[in-house]
Motif scaffolding. Structure first.
Motif, PDB file in Angstrom:
ATOM      1  N   GLY A 445       0.784  -1.226   0.000  1.00 51.38           N
ATOM      2  CA  GLY A 445       0.000   0.000   0.000  1.00 51.38           C
ATOM      3  C   GLY A 445       0.812   1.270   0.000  1.00 51.38           C
ATOM      4  O   GLY A 445       0.251   2.361  -0.163  1.00 51.38           O
ATOM      5  N   HIS A 446       2.132   1.161   0.202  1.00 48.19           N
ATOM      6  CA  HIS A 446       2.967   2.364   0.274  1.00 48.19           C
ATOM      7  C   HIS A 446       4.078   2.390  -0.776  1.00 48.19           C
ATOM      8  O   HIS A 446       4.824   3.362  -0.836  1.00 48.19           O
ATOM      9  CB  HIS A 446       3.581   2.492   1.663  1.00 48.19           C
ATOM     10  N   GLY A 447       4.242   1.346  -1.563  1.00 45.55           N
ATOM     11  CA  GLY A 447       5.237   1.360  -2.620  1.00 45.55           C
ATOM     12  C   GLY A 447       6.472   0.548  -2.294  1.00 45.55           C
ATOM     13  O   GLY A 447       6.578  -0.097  -1.246  1.00 45.55           O
ATOM     14  N   SER A 448       7.428   0.582  -3.200  1.00 44.65           N
ATOM     15  CA  SER A 448       8.661  -0.203  -3.096  1.00 44.65           C
ATOM     16  C   SER A 448       9.854   0.662  -3.477  1.00 44.65           C
ATOM     17  O   SER A 448       9.727   1.634  -4.229  1.00 44.65           O
ATOM     18  CB  SER A 448       8.607  -1.428  -4.017  1.00 44.65           C
ATOM     19  N   THR A 449      11.017   0.277  -2.955  1.00 42.46           N
ATOM     20  CA  THR A 449      12.271   0.919  -3.329  1.00 42.46           C
ATOM     21  C   THR A 449      13.269  -0.169  -3.712  1.00 42.46           C
ATOM     22  O   THR A 449      13.733  -0.934  -2.867  1.00 42.46           O
ATOM     23  CB  THR A 449      12.844   1.761  -2.180  1.00 42.46           C
TER      24      THR A 449
END
Length: 457
Positions: A445-449
């Motif tokens: 829900g908050h993304g990836s790096t």
């Protein structure tokens, strides 16, 4: 009872026979590779003919035909309202635009026979041009009555004939595009049959070589144990090579299927023709990217060349300039944080491949429902290494998938996207062979790096 001087041992297999069998195996695989290259070249030529010739030609003619109708409509307005003379200037500008579109069409590659048809069509187009020029000239000479007579009498017929003539050219281009599409399909079907035949021949020859090797090993144990190990290693290499060659054949054939679908959808001439061509081109690029990733993964065990060096700033700017257009098409904001002046110990091609892989993944797996659609590239110094991070606001990755995300053929829940799961494996392998590494941090829900590191140069 065995007679004196005789032996039940099988006759040894001669060296020339071994050479002949293994030469046949090698030639069969070379034949597969050569034929794959030939098929790919034929498909590329046909696809280019459609993408760079047919579709832009239809697009130009559609715009020219629409422009003629707009000129015709604009010229009726002064008849209804003498105060709207400014519309004449708009009509003249639109007429110049029509001529430019026709000139651009003539400069595009044409199918055989298309030039002859256009020569016939151009007669009607030129007649329409002359009528419009005369109308504009009479308005310039303040002969409004004469201009109106032409607009009401000659112009409608000339416009209809010119529009129908352009449709004749578009119909011919559409028919030729369909013919080329069928040729691509036929090439694909022939390639599947020939590929299967060559692979079957290679398998038979490999089995025959193995049988001959087994017989020889039973007679010359000490000598052929070492030789057998060598042959086993070669067999493994041949097997890996066969897998790569088979995939290199299948990938362009899948591209052909995609191209055929695109052509079928794009055949009706409309204002979205250019967008259809763009989508087809992006599909071709994605498939080629998958194939390139596989090849890079297979070669990942090689060591980098001494002295390889890439200036990060210029290479990063060039890559972002290319990827930003794709991101904008997906309504994604692509950012790049200010980066320090630095260089890394790898070739520009390796650096571009690593970062492009992560950027393409971030764009591809961005959920359409995300309220915030952003990708940010960061360059950070980490001691003797430089870290490159690609952070996105996508859906994130489940924690149970993170440990194996860089393994070959591992894909997440969004695996409906094109790909075979080799991109991230390629990134890690190449980064490691250059003395760096790769990793990921993600939250649902908050993304990836995703990141990789390379040594400073």
């Amino acid at each position: 009872m065995q007679k004196p001087g005789t032996s039940t041992a099988p006759r040894p297999i001669s060296g020339p026979r071994f050479v002949g069998v293994f030469a046949a195996v090698a030639l069969s695989f070379i034949g597969v590779a050569g034929y794959a290259h030939y098929v790919q070249a034929a498909i590329d030529r046909a696809a280019t003919q459609i993408a760079e010739g047919a579709m832009p030609s239809i697009h130009r003619l559609v715009k020219a035909r629409s422009g003629l109708r707009r000129v015709q409509m604009l010229l009726y307005w002064p008849l209804l309202d003498d105060g709207r003379s400014a519309q004449l200037h708009v009509a003249m500008a639109e007429h110049d635009h029509v001529r430019a579109e026709v000139a651009a069409y003539r400069d595009l590659p044409m199918f055989p026979g298309e030039h002859r048809i256009w020569t016939e069509v151009s007669v009607e187009v030129e007649r329409m041009d002359k009528t419009l020029d005369e109308i504009f000239d009479r308005y310039a000479r303040h002969d409004e009555q004469g201009a109106r007579l032409l607009i009401q009498g000659t112009l409608p017929d000339d416009a209809d004939r010119a529009a129908r003539a352009m449709e004749t050219s578009m119909d011919f281009i559409a028919d030729e595009s369909a013919r080329v599409a069928h040729e691509i399909q036929d090439t694909r079907e022939r390639a599947i049959i020939i590929q299967g035949t060559l692979c079957a021949l290679a398998a038979i020859l490999t089995i025959t070589a193995g049988f001959m090797l087994l017989r020889t090993v039973t007679q010359y144990t000490n000598l052929l144990e070492a030789h057998g190990s060598l042959l086993e290693r070669r067999a493994d290499e041949l097997e890996q090579f066969a897998g790569r060659v088979a995939h290199d054949i299948l990938s362009p054939l899948q591209t052909t299927t995609l191209a055929l679908t695109m052509v079928d959808q794009a055949l009706p001439p409309d204002d979205r023709a250019r967008a259809a061509v763009a989508r087809g081109q992006r599909g071709v690029q994605r498939v080629r990217s998958i194939v390139d990733g596989l090849l890079r993964f297979a070669r990942g065990g090689a060591r980098p060349e001494p002295g390889d060096r890439t200036e990060v700033g210029p290479a990063l700017d060039d890559l972002l300039a290319e990827v930003r257009a794709l991101a904008e098409q997906h309504h994604i904001e692509l950012r790049a944080a200010p980066s320090p002046p630095c260089a890394v110990a790898c070739s520009p091609g390796v650096f571009t491949s690593l970062l492009d892989n992560l950027l393409q993944n971030a764009i591809k797996y961005m959920d359409d429902d995300r309220p915030e659609r952003r990708i940010e590239v960061r360059v950070l110094e980490r001691g003797e290494k430089i870290r490159f991070e690609v952070a996105d606001t996508g859906p994130g990755i489940h924690a149970d998938l993170l440990p194996g995300i860089f393994e070959p053929y591992i894909r997440g829940s969004t695996a409906g996207q094109p790909g075979i799961g080799l991109g991230l494996a390629t990134v890690r392998r190449i980064a490691q062979t250059h003395g760096g590494g790769a990793g990921v941090e993600s939250s649902i829900g908050h993304g990836s790096t995703f990141w990789f590191e390379l040594p400073k140069q």
